[in-house]
Design a protein around this motif. Structure first.
Motif, mmCIF file in Angstrom:
data_model
loop_
_atom_site.group_PDB
_atom_site.id
_atom_site.type_symbol
_atom_site.label_atom_id
_atom_site.label_comp_id
_atom_site.label_asym_id
_atom_site.label_seq_id
_atom_site.Cartn_x
_atom_site.Cartn_y
_atom_site.Cartn_z
ATOM 1 N N ASP A 1 0.888 -1.095 0.236
ATOM 2 C CA ASP A 1 -0.137 -0.022 -0.023
ATOM 3 C C ASP A 1 0.795 1.213 -0.098
ATOM 4 O O ASP A 1 0.427 2.322 0.256
ATOM 5 N N LYS A 2 2.118 0.980 -0.223
ATOM 6 C CA LYS A 2 3.019 2.145 -0.209
ATOM 7 C C LYS A 2 3.608 2.901 0.886
ATOM 8 O O LYS A 2 4.378 3.682 0.871
ATOM 9 N N ARG A 3 3.030 2.174 2.097
ATOM 10 C CA ARG A 3 3.548 2.587 3.331
ATOM 11 C C ARG A 3 4.830 2.143 3.578
ATOM 12 O O ARG A 3 5.506 1.171 2.795
ATOM 13 N N ILE A 4 5.798 2.653 4.309
ATOM 14 C CA ILE A 4 7.277 2.430 4.546
ATOM 15 C C ILE A 4 7.497 1.875 5.998
ATOM 16 O O ILE A 4 7.198 2.493 6.848
ATOM 17 N N LEU A 5 8.031 0.780 6.086
ATOM 18 C CA LEU A 5 8.436 0.084 7.467
ATOM 19 C C LEU A 5 9.796 0.089 7.702
ATOM 20 O O LEU A 5 10.481 -0.360 6.623
ATOM 21 N N GLU A 6 10.361 0.453 8.733
ATOM 22 C CA GLU A 6 11.635 0.111 9.063
ATOM 23 C C GLU A 6 12.032 -1.163 9.831
ATOM 24 O O GLU A 6 11.521 -1.211 10.725
ATOM 25 N N ILE A 7 12.548 -1.943 9.061
ATOM 26 C CA ILE A 7 13.195 -3.387 9.722
ATOM 27 C C ILE A 7 14.371 -3.669 10.218
ATOM 28 O O ILE A 7 15.489 -3.290 9.400
ATOM 29 N N PRO A 8 14.536 -4.026 11.612
ATOM 30 C CA PRO A 8 16.040 -4.241 11.848
ATOM 31 C C PRO A 8 16.588 -5.601 11.088
ATOM 32 O O PRO A 8 15.840 -6.345 10.966
ATOM 33 N N LEU A 9 17.745 -5.236 10.892
ATOM 34 C CA LEU A 9 18.549 -6.527 10.321
ATOM 35 C C LEU A 9 19.276 -7.355 11.196
ATOM 36 O O LEU A 9 19.983 -6.789 12.253
ATOM 37 N N ILE A 10 19.650 -8.713 10.912
ATOM 38 C CA ILE A 10 20.848 -9.396 11.785
ATOM 39 C C ILE A 10 21.705 -9.751 10.709
ATOM 40 O O ILE A 10 21.484 -9.959 9.441
ATOM 41 N N LEU A 11 22.901 -10.228 11.363
ATOM 42 C CA LEU A 11 23.987 -10.856 10.420
ATOM 43 C C LEU A 11 24.460 -12.239 11.145
ATOM 44 O O LEU A 11 24.672 -12.253 12.206
ATOM 45 N N LYS A 12 24.199 -13.511 10.249
ATOM 46 C CA LYS A 12 24.902 -14.775 11.043
ATOM 47 C C LYS A 12 25.436 -15.553 9.863
ATOM 48 O O LYS A 12 24.761 -15.629 8.593
ATOM 49 N N ASN A 13 26.286 -16.259 10.064
ATOM 50 C CA ASN A 13 27.124 -16.903 9.240
ATOM 51 C C ASN A 13 27.424 -16.110 7.885
ATOM 52 O O ASN A 13 27.046 -16.755 6.641
ATOM 53 N N ASP A 14 27.728 -14.854 8.085
ATOM 54 C CA ASP A 14 27.978 -13.882 6.743
ATOM 55 C C ASP A 14 26.680 -13.673 6.055
ATOM 56 O O ASP A 14 26.684 -13.364 4.761
ATOM 57 N N MET A 15 25.195 -14.077 6.441
ATOM 58 C CA MET A 15 24.205 -13.836 5.841
ATOM 59 C C MET A 15 23.376 -12.804 6.234
ATOM 60 O O MET A 15 23.326 -12.716 7.759
ATOM 61 N N VAL A 16 22.712 -11.964 5.651
ATOM 62 C CA VAL A 16 21.958 -10.806 6.278
ATOM 63 C C VAL A 16 20.509 -11.532 6.272
ATOM 64 O O VAL A 16 19.934 -12.132 5.379
ATOM 65 N N GLY A 17 19.972 -11.225 7.557
ATOM 66 C CA GLY A 17 18.582 -11.615 7.727
ATOM 67 C C GLY A 17 17.776 -10.877 8.701
ATOM 68 O O GLY A 17 18.198 -9.738 8.951
ATOM 69 N N VAL A 18 16.557 -11.207 8.998
ATOM 70 C CA VAL A 18 15.450 -10.635 9.605
ATOM 71 C C VAL A 18 14.969 -11.610 10.945
ATOM 72 O O VAL A 18 14.850 -12.705 10.536
ATOM 73 N N LYS A 19 14.886 -11.212 12.081
ATOM 74 C CA LYS A 19 14.027 -12.037 12.901
ATOM 75 C C LYS A 19 12.567 -11.504 12.900
ATOM 76 O O LYS A 19 12.420 -10.420 13.433
ATOM 77 N N LYS A 20 11.753 -12.392 12.570
ATOM 78 C CA LYS A 20 10.388 -11.941 12.263
ATOM 79 C C LYS A 20 9.591 -11.986 13.505
ATOM 80 O O LYS A 20 10.042 -12.653 14.556
ATOM 81 N N TRP A 21 8.839 -10.848 13.603
ATOM 82 C CA TRP A 21 7.864 -10.632 14.924
ATOM 83 C C TRP A 21 6.480 -10.678 14.601
ATOM 84 O O TRP A 21 6.007 -10.307 13.294
ATOM 85 N N SER A 22 5.669 -11.217 15.069
ATOM 86 C CA SER A 22 4.210 -11.403 14.909
ATOM 87 C C SER A 22 3.390 -10.463 15.634
ATOM 88 O O SER A 22 2.004 -10.638 15.516
ATOM 89 N N GLY A 23 3.748 -9.493 16.487
ATOM 90 C CA GLY A 23 2.911 -8.848 17.307
ATOM 91 C C GLY A 23 2.216 -9.629 18.040
ATOM 92 O O GLY A 23 2.608 -10.541 18.867
ATOM 93 N N ASP A 24 0.975 -9.277 18.434
ATOM 94 C CA ASP A 24 -0.104 -10.050 19.315
ATOM 95 C C ASP A 24 -0.672 -11.445 18.440
ATOM 96 O O ASP A 24 -1.666 -11.801 19.139
ATOM 97 N N ASP A 25 -0.222 -11.592 17.430
ATOM 98 C CA ASP A 25 -0.975 -12.744 16.686
ATOM 99 C C ASP A 25 -0.251 -14.073 16.923
ATOM 100 O O ASP A 25 0.962 -14.132 16.981
#
Length: 325
Positions: free
Chosen positions: A37-61
């Motif tokens: 919907d063209k909104r912008i979210l700022e997402i924190p990144l993680i680095l493990k084993n030289d790979m870039v990733g994201v730790k997903k969060w589900s809120g209250d779901d």
């Protein structure tokens, strides 16, 4: 109530972070992801084993993917401006028709694919493209807690999401899963679909006959409406009479918050003189064929099916009632 992010948003952020890493040689703490919907979210990144990733969060779901780590690997190609997307370790593969993804492809749905493409294209240098591989190290383990195997998705989780945001209460996701399962069965030319409330009903029915089932929990109304929407004329319903009788009473959301107990109705229909606390108590003493017939009549009356078969079991999977239309 807190919202969360979808696996699609997590994969998009990981892919964008991985691309920035090979372009600039550094990994930002966060990346901006443009949602559908063209909104912008700022997402924190993680680095493990030289790979870039994201730790997903589900809120209250209450989501089994809450906290799962999703990574991306990005390689340059010579296809100018083209973003190719693949599934790696822990991302499922589609093995049955009827889903949004073709058989044999990674279970990365169209919206997440589009999100990855639209978020990465503006960063690409002229004359090159990229191949993005999504990796979910715990995907195989997490997939065992999902409906993926029923949908014909094997080897990992699905990368999904239509808005990029997970809203509290997973009812919408459950209804969508029910519809997807129906789509898969219809695409496989299954003509005899049975609705059951849960695992016990499914186990009992499959021990009794060789049929395809869809677990609908309490949401018979959504499943039956969708079957009619797909122009299905025949359906089967099976389960314990304490729940299935509620359909004959006109309650197609059978959750206790939305429907009364069926005890009084069953007592009246079966002319039961004895007092009983639970329907299970009288399952071995009375035949429930009349209840099964009333369920069939009400479902046909409400939804317009031409044929509705009903089979009822007690908690020990003993047949206590049936009606074949």
């Amino acid at each position: 109530m807190k919202t969360g992010i979808t696996t699609g948003t997590a994969a998009t952020a990981a892919a964008k972070g991985a691309l920035i890493k090979i372009l600039k040689g550094v990994i930002p703490d966060k990346v901006d992801v443009v949602l559908p919907d063209k909104r912008i979210l700022e997402i924190p990144l993680i680095l493990k084993n030289d790979m870039v990733g994201v730790k997903k969060w589900s809120g209250d779901d209450p989501d089994v993917t809450d906290g799962i780590e999703i990574f991306a690997k990005v390689d340059f190609t010579k296809d100018d401006g083209v973003v190719q997307i693949k599934g790696g370790e822990g991302v499922g593969v589609v093995t049955k028709p009827g889903l949004q993804i073709k058989v044999g492809e990674a279970a990365i749905n169209p919206v997440p694919r589009r999100m990855i493409e639209e978020n990465l294209k503006p960063l690409l240098p002229e004359g090159v493209g990229v191949e993005v591989t999504i990796i979910v190290p715990d995907g195989v383990k997490i997939a065992e807690k999902t409906f993926n195997s029923r949908l014909g998705i094997v080897g990992g989780i699905s990368i999904i999401g239509t808005t990029g945001i997970v809203k509290p209460m997973s009812l919408e996701a459950l209804i969508q899963t029910i519809k997807c399962e129906i789509d898969v069965l219809l695409a496989s030319k299954v003509k005899d679909i049975w609705l059951v409330p849960g695992n016990i009903g499914e186990k009992c029915l499959k021990a009794f006959m060789d049929v395809e089932t869809v677990i609908v929990s309490n949401y018979f109304e959504d499943a039956l409406n969708y079957l009619r929407e797909r122009q299905v004329e025949k359906v089967g319903v099976a389960g314990h009479p304490g729940k299935i009788a509620k359909l004959a009473m006109g309650y197609f959301n059978t959750h206790s918050k939305n429907s009364p107990q069926a005890n009084s109705y069953i007592k009246k229909v079966l002319n039961v003189d004895d007092d009983f606390n639970t329907v299970e108590e009288i399952c071995g003493k009375y035949c429930f064929d009349k209840i099964a017939e009333e369920v069939s009549k009400k479902v046909k009356e409400r939804y317009g099916f031409s044929k509705v078969d009903v089979v009822l079991f007690d908690m020990k999977c003993r047949l206590v009632g049936k009606f074949y239309d």
